[in-house]
Design a protein around this motif. Sequence first.
Motif, mmCIF file in Angstrom:
data_model
loop_
_atom_site.group_PDB
_atom_site.id
_atom_site.type_symbol
_atom_site.label_atom_id
_atom_site.label_comp_id
_atom_site.label_asym_id
_atom_site.label_seq_id
_atom_site.Cartn_x
_atom_site.Cartn_y
_atom_site.Cartn_z
ATOM 1 N N VAL A 1 0.728 -1.256 0.154
ATOM 2 C CA VAL A 1 -0.178 -0.024 -0.135
ATOM 3 C C VAL A 1 0.960 1.176 0.004
ATOM 4 C CG1 VAL A 1 -1.584 1.214 1.253
ATOM 5 C CG2 VAL A 1 -2.173 -0.979 1.074
ATOM 6 N N VAL A 2 1.907 1.215 0.906
ATOM 7 C CA VAL A 2 2.809 2.427 0.955
ATOM 8 C C VAL A 2 3.551 2.828 -0.273
ATOM 9 C CG1 VAL A 2 4.837 3.499 2.043
ATOM 10 C CG2 VAL A 2 3.194 2.071 3.415
ATOM 11 N N ILE A 3 4.122 1.513 -0.859
ATOM 12 C CA ILE A 3 4.898 1.548 -2.109
ATOM 13 C C ILE A 3 3.859 2.013 -3.422
ATOM 14 C CG2 ILE A 3 6.243 0.273 -3.791
ATOM 15 C CD1 ILE A 3 7.460 -1.493 -1.628
ATOM 16 N N ASP A 4 2.627 1.527 -3.468
ATOM 17 C CA ASP A 4 1.898 1.804 -4.453
ATOM 18 C C ASP A 4 1.490 3.275 -4.460
ATOM 19 O OD1 ASP A 4 1.815 -0.689 -5.592
ATOM 20 O OD2 ASP A 4 -0.167 -1.238 -4.484
ATOM 21 N N GLY A 5 1.226 3.955 -3.284
ATOM 22 C CA GLY A 5 1.165 5.216 -3.168
ATOM 23 C C GLY A 5 2.309 6.016 -3.695
ATOM 24 N N GLU A 6 3.566 5.734 -3.459
ATOM 25 C CA GLU A 6 4.701 6.051 -3.830
ATOM 26 C C GLU A 6 4.867 6.270 -5.271
ATOM 27 O OE1 GLU A 6 8.193 5.146 -1.920
ATOM 28 O OE2 GLU A 6 7.190 5.422 0.041
ATOM 29 N N LEU A 7 4.668 5.135 -6.064
ATOM 30 C CA LEU A 7 4.184 4.743 -7.332
ATOM 31 C C LEU A 7 3.363 5.904 -7.974
ATOM 32 C CD1 LEU A 7 4.636 0.926 -7.703
ATOM 33 C CD2 LEU A 7 5.887 2.549 -9.001
ATOM 34 N N ALA A 8 2.168 5.749 -7.543
ATOM 35 C CA ALA A 8 1.200 6.704 -7.746
ATOM 36 C C ALA A 8 1.732 8.291 -8.058
ATOM 37 C CB ALA A 8 -0.156 6.642 -7.127
ATOM 38 N N ASP A 9 2.458 8.498 -7.040
ATOM 39 C CA ASP A 9 2.950 9.906 -6.779
ATOM 40 C C ASP A 9 4.026 10.150 -7.991
ATOM 41 O OD1 ASP A 9 3.219 12.435 -5.438
ATOM 42 O OD2 ASP A 9 5.241 11.695 -5.185
ATOM 43 N N ALA A 10 4.892 9.110 -8.302
ATOM 44 C CA ALA A 10 5.920 9.325 -9.418
ATOM 45 C C ALA A 10 5.402 9.324 -10.729
ATOM 46 C CB ALA A 10 7.001 8.163 -9.039
ATOM 47 N N VAL A 11 4.326 8.522 -10.931
ATOM 48 C CA VAL A 11 3.736 8.451 -12.284
ATOM 49 C C VAL A 11 2.993 9.818 -12.256
ATOM 50 C CG1 VAL A 11 1.672 7.556 -13.492
ATOM 51 C CG2 VAL A 11 3.214 5.913 -12.141
ATOM 52 N N ALA A 12 2.243 10.328 -11.571
ATOM 53 C CA ALA A 12 1.558 11.633 -11.821
ATOM 54 C C ALA A 12 2.443 12.669 -11.852
ATOM 55 C CB ALA A 12 0.767 11.991 -10.266
ATOM 56 N N LYS A 13 3.762 12.796 -11.236
ATOM 57 C CA LYS A 13 4.601 13.781 -11.444
ATOM 58 C C LYS A 13 5.236 13.706 -12.898
ATOM 59 C CE LYS A 13 5.993 14.590 -6.583
ATOM 60 N NZ LYS A 13 6.812 14.323 -5.681
ATOM 61 N N ARG A 14 5.517 12.471 -13.321
ATOM 62 C CA ARG A 14 6.175 12.187 -14.689
ATOM 63 C C ARG A 14 5.269 12.611 -15.826
ATOM 64 N NH1 ARG A 14 6.498 8.838 -19.274
ATOM 65 N NH2 ARG A 14 8.585 8.263 -19.505
ATOM 66 N N ALA A 15 3.767 12.470 -15.490
ATOM 67 C CA ALA A 15 3.021 12.879 -16.425
ATOM 68 C C ALA A 15 2.985 14.421 -16.634
ATOM 69 C CB ALA A 15 1.676 12.502 -16.066
ATOM 70 N N GLN A 16 3.278 15.181 -15.715
ATOM 71 C CA GLN A 16 3.578 16.642 -15.572
ATOM 72 C C GLN A 16 4.937 16.756 -16.214
ATOM 73 O OE1 GLN A 16 3.308 18.003 -11.545
ATOM 74 N NE2 GLN A 16 0.815 17.878 -11.563
ATOM 75 N N ALA A 17 5.898 16.330 -16.088
ATOM 76 C CA ALA A 17 7.389 16.362 -16.552
ATOM 77 C C ALA A 17 7.213 16.152 -17.903
ATOM 78 C CB ALA A 17 8.412 15.706 -15.809
ATOM 79 N N VAL A 18 6.668 15.208 -18.542
ATOM 80 C CA VAL A 18 6.817 14.965 -19.870
ATOM 81 C C VAL A 18 6.195 15.841 -20.819
ATOM 82 C CG1 VAL A 18 4.808 13.428 -20.342
ATOM 83 C CG2 VAL A 18 7.012 12.575 -21.319
ATOM 84 N N VAL A 19 5.145 16.618 -20.377
ATOM 85 C CA VAL A 19 4.440 17.634 -21.119
ATOM 86 C C VAL A 19 5.454 18.360 -22.029
ATOM 87 C CG1 VAL A 19 2.942 19.593 -21.044
ATOM 88 C CG2 VAL A 19 2.626 17.650 -19.665
ATOM 89 N N GLY A 20 6.626 18.949 -21.553
ATOM 90 C CA GLY A 20 7.318 19.799 -22.101
ATOM 91 C C GLY A 20 8.508 19.024 -22.909
ATOM 92 N N VAL A 21 8.249 17.714 -23.537
ATOM 93 C CA VAL A 21 9.407 16.865 -24.055
ATOM 94 C C VAL A 21 8.806 16.693 -25.434
ATOM 95 C CG1 VAL A 21 10.936 15.009 -24.085
ATOM 96 C CG2 VAL A 21 10.420 15.915 -22.000
ATOM 97 N N PRO A 22 9.428 16.948 -26.498
ATOM 98 C CA PRO A 22 8.831 16.461 -27.603
ATOM 99 C C PRO A 22 8.803 15.103 -27.930
ATOM 100 C CG PRO A 22 10.444 18.170 -27.923
ATOM 101 C CD PRO A 22 10.553 17.753 -26.380
ATOM 102 N N ALA A 23 7.619 14.767 -28.790
ATOM 103 C CA ALA A 23 7.469 13.288 -28.942
ATOM 104 C C ALA A 23 8.530 12.570 -29.550
ATOM 105 C CB ALA A 23 5.998 13.121 -29.790
ATOM 106 N N GLU A 24 9.218 13.079 -30.485
ATOM 107 C CA GLU A 24 10.522 12.410 -31.057
ATOM 108 C C GLU A 24 11.551 12.165 -30.011
ATOM 109 O OE1 GLU A 24 13.463 13.155 -34.839
ATOM 110 O OE2 GLU A 24 11.680 14.117 -34.842
#
Length: 237
Positions: free
Chosen positions: A154-177
């Motif tokens: 449960v603890v690790i899954d919470g940390e994973l969800a946080d990392a995935v959410a932050k990645r989704a924000q960080a990847v916005v500025g990266v060109p697809a190629e």
Amino acid sequence: MTALEDLLTVQALDTTTDQLLHRRSHLPERAELATAQTQLRTLERQMGQLQEQRDELTRNEKRLEDEIAMVRDKSTQTDKKLYSGTVNVPRELTALQEEMEALARRQRQLEDQELDLMELAEPLDAQLVTLGTQRAQLDEQAIGLTARIAEEEVVIDGELADAVAKRAQAVVGVPAELLTEYESLRHALGGIGVARLSGNRCEGCHLTLSAVDVDRIRRAPDDEIPHCTECNRLLVR
């Protein structure tokens, strides 16, 4: 350059995710649980074998008990006939007495056999009790480990969800190629697709680049995506 900086953030979050997934699948409690389950299976096999032996003894005991009961009934009937006064012929009386003696001998033999079986059963019963106690302890241990694993997941899954959410924000500025190239390199190079050039050292492969390569990389135009000449990872200057 901003896109590469964002990609470094994505890389850090991907590394965190990899570490969390590894941690989730390699919790120490999992190994302990596997050991406990193996011990449980071994105990259950041993108990099954012992129980088969005990059941065979029980069947033999029941057979002897039934035979003893039949001998006793026959002995009772013979005794009644012997002393009923209905038999007066000496030869028949002698035959009845001999039959009584034979039945008594047979009963003693059967009772001795029954006693032998009971003596054989005692250590089996003791072993079954001991193994049963051990199994109960292992069951309790396995239940406790399963609960601890669930709590940590449960603890690790919470940390994973946080990392995935932050990645989704960080990847916005990266060109697809650029992201596609990063993903390809990351898959091919042990999880690290982009690294910073620190002085003349690539932080991805930790190798020192030649002064010529470092100078070329640092003088490259901003729209050129540099790669490490040693490992081919994307480089952030």
